[in-house]
Design a protein around this motif. Structure first.
Motif, PDB file in Angstrom:
ATOM      1  N   ALA A 128       0.905  -1.195   0.006  1.00  0.00           N
ATOM      2  CA  ALA A 128      -0.051  -0.251  -0.143  1.00  0.00           C
ATOM      3  C   ALA A 128       0.786   1.288   0.032  1.00  0.00           C
ATOM      4  O   ALA A 128       0.445   2.092  -0.588  1.00  0.00           O
ATOM      5  N   ALA A 129       1.870   1.330   0.721  1.00  0.00           N
ATOM      6  CA  ALA A 129       2.811   2.359   0.826  1.00  0.00           C
ATOM      7  C   ALA A 129       3.210   2.848  -0.630  1.00  0.00           C
ATOM      8  O   ALA A 129       3.563   4.083  -1.145  1.00  0.00           O
ATOM      9  N   ALA A 130       3.960   1.811  -1.403  1.00  0.00           N
ATOM     10  CA  ALA A 130       4.307   1.847  -2.561  1.00  0.00           C
ATOM     11  C   ALA A 130       3.310   2.485  -3.465  1.00  0.00           C
ATOM     12  O   ALA A 130       3.611   3.224  -4.356  1.00  0.00           O
ATOM     13  N   ILE A 180       0.883   6.648  -7.276  1.00  0.00           N
ATOM     14  CA  ILE A 180      -0.078   7.474  -7.547  1.00  0.00           C
ATOM     15  C   ILE A 180       0.392   9.161  -7.340  1.00  0.00           C
ATOM     16  O   ILE A 180      -0.046  10.000  -8.318  1.00  0.00           O
ATOM     17  N   ALA A 181       1.219   9.220  -6.010  1.00  0.00           N
ATOM     18  CA  ALA A 181       1.626  10.571  -6.013  1.00  0.00           C
ATOM     19  C   ALA A 181       2.595  11.137  -7.230  1.00  0.00           C
ATOM     20  O   ALA A 181       2.701  12.218  -7.686  1.00  0.00           O
ATOM     21  N   PHE A 182       3.563  10.230  -7.480  1.00  0.00           N
ATOM     22  CA  PHE A 182       4.401  10.461  -8.641  1.00  0.00           C
ATOM     23  C   PHE A 182       3.380  10.747  -9.842  1.00  0.00           C
ATOM     24  O   PHE A 182       3.823  11.952 -10.551  1.00  0.00           O
ATOM     25  N   LEU A 183       2.615  10.020 -10.314  1.00  0.00           N
ATOM     26  CA  LEU A 183       1.616  10.452 -11.546  1.00  0.00           C
ATOM     27  C   LEU A 183       1.059  11.728 -11.329  1.00  0.00           C
ATOM     28  O   LEU A 183       0.956  12.680 -12.342  1.00  0.00           O
ATOM     29  N   ALA A 184       0.537  12.033 -10.028  1.00  0.00           N
ATOM     30  CA  ALA A 184      -0.267  13.221 -10.014  1.00  0.00           C
ATOM     31  C   ALA A 184       0.668  14.456 -10.181  1.00  0.00           C
ATOM     32  O   ALA A 184       0.262  15.394 -10.863  1.00  0.00           O
ATOM     33  N   GLN A 217      -6.867  11.543  -7.667  1.00  0.00           N
ATOM     34  CA  GLN A 217      -7.580  12.930  -7.423  1.00  0.00           C
ATOM     35  C   GLN A 217      -7.156  13.450  -5.885  1.00  0.00           C
ATOM     36  O   GLN A 217      -7.103  14.583  -5.683  1.00  0.00           O
ATOM     37  N   SER A 218      -7.437  12.369  -5.026  1.00  0.00           N
ATOM     38  CA  SER A 218      -7.237  12.560  -3.661  1.00  0.00           C
ATOM     39  C   SER A 218      -5.826  13.094  -3.332  1.00  0.00           C
ATOM     40  O   SER A 218      -5.371  13.787  -2.369  1.00  0.00           O
ATOM     41  N   ALA A 219      -4.948  12.567  -4.193  1.00  0.00           N
ATOM     42  CA  ALA A 219      -3.344  12.992  -4.244  1.00  0.00           C
ATOM     43  C   ALA A 219      -3.054  14.083  -4.833  1.00  0.00           C
ATOM     44  O   ALA A 219      -1.938  14.510  -4.998  1.00  0.00           O
ATOM     45  N   GLY A 220      -4.018  14.796  -5.131  1.00  0.00           N
ATOM     46  CA  GLY A 220      -3.989  16.182  -5.977  1.00  0.00           C
ATOM     47  C   GLY A 220      -3.791  16.115  -7.398  1.00  0.00           C
ATOM     48  O   GLY A 220      -3.451  17.096  -8.179  1.00  0.00           O
ATOM     49  N   GLY A 221      -4.283  14.878  -8.036  1.00  0.00           N
ATOM     50  CA  GLY A 221      -4.276  15.088  -9.388  1.00  0.00           C
ATOM     51  C   GLY A 221      -5.395  15.893 -10.023  1.00  0.00           C
ATOM     52  O   GLY A 221      -6.432  15.938  -9.313  1.00  0.00           O
ATOM     53  N   GLY A 222      -5.591  15.969 -10.893  1.00  0.00           N
ATOM     54  CA  GLY A 222      -6.702  16.777 -11.731  1.00  0.00           C
ATOM     55  C   GLY A 222      -7.656  15.841 -11.813  1.00  0.00           C
ATOM     56  O   GLY A 222      -7.763  14.833 -11.910  1.00  0.00           O
ATOM     57  N   ALA A 223      -8.966  16.481 -12.382  1.00  0.00           N
ATOM     58  CA  ALA A 223      -9.838  15.703 -12.729  1.00  0.00           C
ATOM     59  C   ALA A 223      -9.915  14.688 -13.749  1.00  0.00           C
ATOM     60  O   ALA A 223      -9.103  14.971 -14.835  1.00  0.00           O
TER      61      ALA A 223
END
Length: 310
Positions: A132-134, A139-143, A258-264
């Motif tokens: 889960a951590a990875a 996901i943060a990297f993609l965002a 989206q929760s990680a700051g990615g756009g819509a």
């Protein structure tokens, strides 16, 4: 500019001479070993050793490494180098990727920080499902990647590589599919070729993730392009499904992004790209690097078709 020599892992002396000529080895430093650094699909990937250190040496040769009968543009090396340079300029992203140590345009070489050995394919897929951590880091990297404001000119021309990828993702694997799937794949493929949207990794699957003591690292952005963020997310979702996630993985991943700051993002488009990735990994030239029994493969084929039609 000297003409390139297409290297192999056996060319230790030649590699040492080239590294010295480029200043990547000190004059009094010896190359102590060269070894394959994994099963690279597209490029020659070597781990080179000197006393007390190692690095990754990549060469783009005019063919696909795993499938030498398929020609591929060597200019992809310059595109990959640009990706590393763009990410390096964004501190929040730089920690996710190895450092680019050197570029040799003449021989289409990249020298990269060695971030550690990759696990075998089966282990990567187990970790993709369980870690889960990875997953949060990826996901943060993609965002963060998709949030970069970059002009199209930030990357060298990559049209030839895009067209090769397009054929092997959206066209050739659907040669035997029904007309509905073929038509939908063609429409999605045109979206891929448009080159409109943020910078994408382009092949965001477990083979591009290296797990280490300080978290997961992202490698091999050689398929990078400008396009819809849903493509990266769809590819990731497809491989999470293979790793054991439920069929709803595209929706869950879109929400986490989206929760990680990615756009819509368009959840239906993520589902369709996930279906495309599953289908092309089941019927294309780059199969999944895991063993599937017949019931599991049939279930993935049916799911891929449903996702494409979503």
């Amino acid at each position: 500019m000297t003409a390139p020599i297409w290297l192999t892992a056996a060319d230790t002396a030649l590699i040492a001479d080239r590294l010295c000529a480029l200043g990547w080895l000190a004059p009094d430093e010896a190359l102590t070993g060269v070894a394959s650094a994994g099963d690279g699909n597209l490029n020659l990937v070597l781990r080179v050793f000197a006393i007390g250190r190692s690095a990754i040496l990549k060469q783009a040769r005019p063919w696909v490494e795993k499938y030498p009968t398929i020609a591929a543009p060597v200019e992809r090396s310059a595109v990959e180098a640009s990706f590393y340079q763009l990410v390096r300029a964004a501190p929040a992203l730089a920690t996710f990727m190895p450092q680019l140590l050197g570029v040799d345009p003449a021989w289409h070489l990249l020298l990269l920080e060695d971030v550690g050995e990759q696990a075998d394919a089966a282990a990567l897929y187990r970790r993709a499902s369980a870690d889960a951590a990875a997953r949060t880091q990826l996901i943060a990297f993609l965002a963060g990647l998709h949030a970069l404001a970059l002009p199209l000119a930030a990357l060298p021309d990559n049209r030839a590589m895009l067209e090769l990828n397009h054929a092997h993702i959206f066209t050739l694997p659907f040669a035997g599919a029904d007309s509905d799937l073929t038509t939908t794949a063609a429409r999605l493929g045109q979206r891929y070729l448009l080159g409109v949207g943020p910078l994408l990794h382009g092949d965001f699957f477990p083979g591009a993730w290296v797990y280490g003591d300080d978290g997961v690292k992202v490698i091999d952005p050689e398929f990078c392009l400008f396009g819809p963020p849903e493509f990266d997310l769809g590819v990731m979702a497809a491989h999470l499904i293979v790793s054991g996630d439920p069929p709803e993985a595209p929706d869950h991943l879109g929400a986490a992004y989206q929760s990680a700051g990615g756009g819509a993002v368009d959840s239906a488009l993520i589902r369709r790209f996930a279906g495309i990735e599953l289908w092309r990994r089941l019927f294309g030239v780059a199969p999944l690097p895991v063993v599937l029994d017949h019931p599991r493969k049939d279930a993935l084929i049916a799911l891929a078709a449903r996702l494409i039609r979503a």
